[in-house]
Design an enzyme around this catalytic site. Sequence first.
Site, PDB file in Angstrom:
ATOM      1  N   ASP A   1       0.823  -1.206   0.000  1.00 49.12           N
ATOM      2  CA  ASP A   1       0.000   0.000   0.000  1.00 49.12           C
ATOM      3  C   ASP A   1       0.858   1.257   0.000  1.00 49.12           C
ATOM      4  OD1 ASP A   1       0.874  -0.680   2.593  1.00 49.12           O
ATOM      5  OD2 ASP A   1      -0.694   0.546   3.513  1.00 49.12           O
ATOM      6  N   TYR A   2       1.936   1.237   0.778  1.00 46.55           N
ATOM      7  CA  TYR A   2       2.811   2.405   0.875  1.00 46.55           C
ATOM      8  C   TYR A   2       3.490   2.682  -0.460  1.00 46.55           C
ATOM      9  CZ  TYR A   2       6.315   5.627   2.723  1.00 46.55           C
ATOM     10  OH  TYR A   2       7.090   6.723   2.951  1.00 46.55           O
TER      11      TYR A   2
END
Length: 278
Positions: free
Chosen positions: A186-187
């Site tokens: 996600d990052y």
Amino acid sequence: MGVLIDFLLLTAKVVGYIIQSLVRWIKRPTEKRVTHEICLITGMASARGLGRRFALELAQRGATLVLWDIDTDGNEKTVVQVRELGAKAYAYTCDVSQREDVYNTAERVRREVGDVTVLINNAGVVAGKPILQCSDETLERTMKTNCHAHFWTVKAFLPKMMEMDHGHIVTIAGSLGLFATACMTDYCASKFAAVGFHEALSHQLKAKQINGVKTTLVCPYLVDTGMFTGCRIRRELDALLSPLKPDDCVKTAMKGILNNQPIICIPRVMYFAVVLKQ
């Protein structure tokens, strides 16, 4: 034939970057002044974070600071430190992942402080888990804070910068916006998006010949702020690249920002990732 052409183009770009660096090293540009500039920084509360350090660096140079964070107490502590340096500072509690909160707070800043001329999008969150272990809410929060927030802040402050033909937009992205690693899906996705948004915005300003509004993309390697504890990119890189010290990272970034440098990679070896990405 195509491979040969790609190789020659890559070689030319590398040589060009080397020549540009040599010229900058021999003839160092004069840092621009930020005295009385209204500088807005997001993500201010953490004592170990980059935001607070950017604020203190700018305060020493006479800037007026507008500080945004969702953590009111932590943000107020940063304001106290900035004012101790003799600079003006204003704290606003704002959740940058919420569009309306950004727009409403931006309007308050315009009324109470003035027009923002330097915008540093620094706020960020990280889950630090494989994607299948992250809740949907966590994934949405990462994208909204690390990427969507840039949309809202730029839409809030860029129009006036363009009208004045004066301003600077700084995107704190990180090396994981240039290449990805496991367990931070996600990052990495959010930072890749932030880098893409920044690059497209830079091209848009150039196409419109708005030369007075500068843009700077900051891509440091992992910084020892506590966000990336336990994270490693590749085992074989451990001996070559260790987490950066926040103070050193910000001082290097500030030099580049004040020289209107389009992209800042820390350490310099990260520039290879930029070249290879092309």
